[in-house]
Design a protein around this motif. Sequence first.
Motif, PDB file in Angstrom:
ATOM      1  N   THR A  86       0.858  -1.294  -0.024  1.00  0.00           N
ATOM      2  CA  THR A  86       0.004   0.164  -0.016  1.00  0.00           C
ATOM      3  C   THR A  86       0.795   1.269  -0.041  1.00  0.00           C
ATOM      4  O   THR A  86       1.875   1.267   0.596  1.00  0.00           O
ATOM      5  N   ASP A  88       2.289   4.876   0.611  1.00  0.00           N
ATOM      6  CA  ASP A  88       2.295   5.739   1.993  1.00  0.00           C
ATOM      7  C   ASP A  88       2.363   7.295   1.283  1.00  0.00           C
ATOM      8  O   ASP A  88       3.248   7.879   1.173  1.00  0.00           O
ATOM      9  N   ALA A  90       1.727   9.951   2.895  1.00  0.00           N
ATOM     10  CA  ALA A  90       2.039  11.126   4.089  1.00  0.00           C
ATOM     11  C   ALA A  90       3.624  11.069   3.982  1.00  0.00           C
ATOM     12  O   ALA A  90       4.291  11.969   4.116  1.00  0.00           O
ATOM     13  N   HIS A  91       4.403  10.189   3.298  1.00  0.00           N
ATOM     14  CA  HIS A  91       5.893  10.121   3.255  1.00  0.00           C
ATOM     15  C   HIS A  91       6.266  10.340   1.824  1.00  0.00           C
ATOM     16  O   HIS A  91       7.612   9.807   1.584  1.00  0.00           O
ATOM     17  N   GLN A  92       5.524  10.771   0.798  1.00  0.00           N
ATOM     18  CA  GLN A  92       5.835  10.925  -0.462  1.00  0.00           C
ATOM     19  C   GLN A  92       6.781  12.184  -0.822  1.00  0.00           C
ATOM     20  O   GLN A  92       6.768  13.248  -0.211  1.00  0.00           O
ATOM     21  N   THR A 110       7.164   7.623  -3.987  1.00  0.00           N
ATOM     22  CA  THR A 110       6.391   7.124  -2.873  1.00  0.00           C
ATOM     23  C   THR A 110       6.571   5.996  -2.281  1.00  0.00           C
ATOM     24  O   THR A 110       6.891   4.970  -2.968  1.00  0.00           O
ATOM     25  N   VAL A 113       4.419   0.404   1.370  1.00  0.00           N
ATOM     26  CA  VAL A 113       4.585  -0.507   2.469  1.00  0.00           C
ATOM     27  C   VAL A 113       4.299  -1.757   1.936  1.00  0.00           C
ATOM     28  O   VAL A 113       2.979  -1.958   1.615  1.00  0.00           O
ATOM     29  N   ALA A 119       9.379  -1.444   3.604  1.00  0.00           N
ATOM     30  CA  ALA A 119       8.737  -0.756   2.270  1.00  0.00           C
ATOM     31  C   ALA A 119       9.874  -0.519   1.190  1.00  0.00           C
ATOM     32  O   ALA A 119      11.026  -0.708   1.502  1.00  0.00           O
ATOM     33  N   SER A 144      -5.062   4.342  -3.040  1.00  0.00           N
ATOM     34  CA  SER A 144      -5.195   4.083  -1.545  1.00  0.00           C
ATOM     35  C   SER A 144      -5.308   2.533  -1.267  1.00  0.00           C
ATOM     36  O   SER A 144      -5.013   2.279  -0.218  1.00  0.00           O
ATOM     37  N   LEU A 187      11.616   7.437   9.211  1.00  0.00           N
ATOM     38  CA  LEU A 187      10.338   6.599   8.695  1.00  0.00           C
ATOM     39  C   LEU A 187      10.048   5.560   9.604  1.00  0.00           C
ATOM     40  O   LEU A 187      10.719   5.072  10.306  1.00  0.00           O
ATOM     41  N   TYR A 189       9.285   2.601   9.177  1.00  0.00           N
ATOM     42  CA  TYR A 189       9.523   1.270   8.629  1.00  0.00           C
ATOM     43  C   TYR A 189      10.741   1.262   7.665  1.00  0.00           C
ATOM     44  O   TYR A 189      11.423   2.307   7.625  1.00  0.00           O
TER      45      TYR A 189
END
Length: 267
Positions: A86, A88, A90-92, A110, A113, A119, A144, A187, A189
Amino acid sequence: MPTLGGVYRFLLTRRWIALHIVVLLVIPAFVLLGQWQFGRYEERSAGSDRTTANLEAPPVPVATLTTAGGAVREQDKYRTVTATGTFDPAHQLLARRRVQDGAVGFYVITPLVTGDGEAVLVNRGWVRAGATADALPEVPAPSSSPVTVTGRLRPAETEESSGIRDLRGLPAGQVMLIDPAVIGEGLPYRLLGGFVELVRQSPEAAAAPAPVPEPEVGEGGGLNLAYGVQWWLFIGVAIGGWVLLIRREAADLKAQADQKSTEKVNA
């Protein structure tokens, strides 16, 4: 018949000794330059063959070629890989100074994960830069829901490999280099080494950045082979020119000597 003790005595003059030294230095220099070009030809030919083979190889899971905190081997560059997970958003991140179709823009990086606290960075494609240096580009949002991506595996970027200088003090969410070791700091992960250059995803995204073109395999170092042959041909030119100058000088001196002898007889 002219000899070194006669007409060819000029070969031992200072001017000609300097010419001999130049020729003797030029010949090994041309040999080395030719060998260097042949080496580059072999290197680029091997690289082109490896890239072609990797692009044509069947896809394999990305985790079989790289690990969290690891690195992508040069021989695995451009291997087709798959990853399921999936995105993420938010951390692109946006990777700056990327040129495509003659325009400057950004790569959209991007994290995908994949589970187990890991990831992989995915280069989803290219977007055109904004109207000004401070304007943010329009970036299509990633899917998404879980997806399976297929793409080309790339080693982490460095200044040397990318030709891009790594600058500090960039706007938030922007980087110069796609380097998981740096991007992964902070991050939630662990990032796999290298990154994936997206070719396709399933299910398809409703909207996506422009895909990154497939790498040009090139001519396999054909120019280097031609340059190598050219340098070695120059060796023949240098030797031939050297011999020609010697023979011409000897002929001129012999002609002058014969003329003086004729003048003495006639006198």
